[in-house]
Design an enzyme around this catalytic site. Sequence first.
Site, short mmCIF file in Angstrom:
data_model
loop_
_atom_site.label_atom_id
_atom_site.label_comp_id
_atom_site.label_asym_id
_atom_site.label_seq_id
_atom_site.Cartn_x
_atom_site.Cartn_y
_atom_site.Cartn_z
N ASP A 1 54.43 41.32 31.65
CA ASP A 1 53.09 41.16 32.23
C ASP A 1 52.92 39.71 32.65
O ASP A 1 53.46 38.79 32.02
CB ASP A 1 52.01 41.48 31.18
CG ASP A 1 51.79 42.96 31.00
OD1 ASP A 1 51.81 43.70 32.00
OD2 ASP A 1 51.61 43.40 29.84
N ASP B 1 43.97 52.24 39.80
CA ASP B 1 44.76 53.07 40.70
C ASP B 1 46.00 53.62 39.98
O ASP B 1 46.77 52.86 39.39
CB ASP B 1 45.17 52.24 41.91
CG ASP B 1 45.96 53.03 42.91
OD1 ASP B 1 45.35 53.87 43.61
OD2 ASP B 1 47.19 52.82 42.99
N HIS C 1 58.00 47.30 33.93
CA HIS C 1 58.37 46.89 32.56
C HIS C 1 59.73 47.45 32.17
O HIS C 1 60.56 46.75 31.60
CB HIS C 1 57.32 47.37 31.55
CG HIS C 1 56.04 46.61 31.60
ND1 HIS C 1 55.98 45.24 31.54
CD2 HIS C 1 54.75 47.05 31.68
CE1 HIS C 1 54.71 44.85 31.59
NE2 HIS C 1 53.95 45.93 31.69
N HIS D 1 53.63 49.49 38.03
CA HIS D 1 53.55 48.40 37.04
C HIS D 1 54.34 48.77 35.78
O HIS D 1 55.17 47.98 35.30
CB HIS D 1 52.08 48.12 36.70
CG HIS D 1 51.90 47.14 35.59
ND1 HIS D 1 51.80 45.79 35.83
CD2 HIS D 1 51.79 47.31 34.24
CE1 HIS D 1 51.64 45.15 34.66
NE2 HIS D 1 51.64 46.06 33.69
N GLU D 2 54.09 49.96 35.24
CA GLU D 2 54.76 50.36 34.00
C GLU D 2 56.26 50.55 34.21
O GLU D 2 57.06 50.19 33.35
CB GLU D 2 54.11 51.63 33.42
CG GLU D 2 52.65 51.47 33.03
CD GLU D 2 52.34 50.30 32.10
OE1 GLU D 2 53.23 49.86 31.33
OE2 GLU D 2 51.20 49.80 32.12
#
Length: 188
Positions: free
Chosen positions: A134, A117, A128, A124-125
């Site tokens: 992670d 997705d 970071h 998510h990125e």
Amino acid sequence: MPVRRFARGSAAAFTLALALVGGQAAAAPSDVSGGSAAAARVVTYDASASAEFRSAVDRGAAIWNESVDGVELRPVEAGRRANIRVLADNGWPRAQTTSLGNGTVYMGRQAVDQGYDTVRISSHELGHILGLPDRKPGPCSSLMSGSSAGTACTNPYPNAAEKAEVEGNFGGVLQRPAGAPAPAVFMD
């Protein structure tokens, strides 16, 4: 002797007056809208080179803005340099951080071609860049579990622990232990 007493008394009165004035100033709300007294750190992003992922990047930023108070992700103003550059490429999605709140996000088409997705990838990125590592393997409820949650996972929201960690990274007053220094944030 009376001069010394007067000087000490005056100094004490002056110190008390400063404390009272300072206390009133400190108690005054910094946000008239009734929000948090601590202002959010603004981190800008440039998604102009994110191609077909532009709306996913904007949605990922909006999700972080809905989820935490200590940092706010905003599109960069024209002519300004962004803290975060977002690029589309044919590799695997990844983030290259230069410091907390700064770096480059690569929205890789390889993961999208495999069925992951785009909004989850974006969130998510960006996580970071906001200081999260992670956490693989992990369940779908953990945003930072990334690809280990599988292609069926479309959850783009950080869980409570991930939110708290980002708040702490960006100097959340209530999340940081008393006396602990605020983390450094380098912004252009």
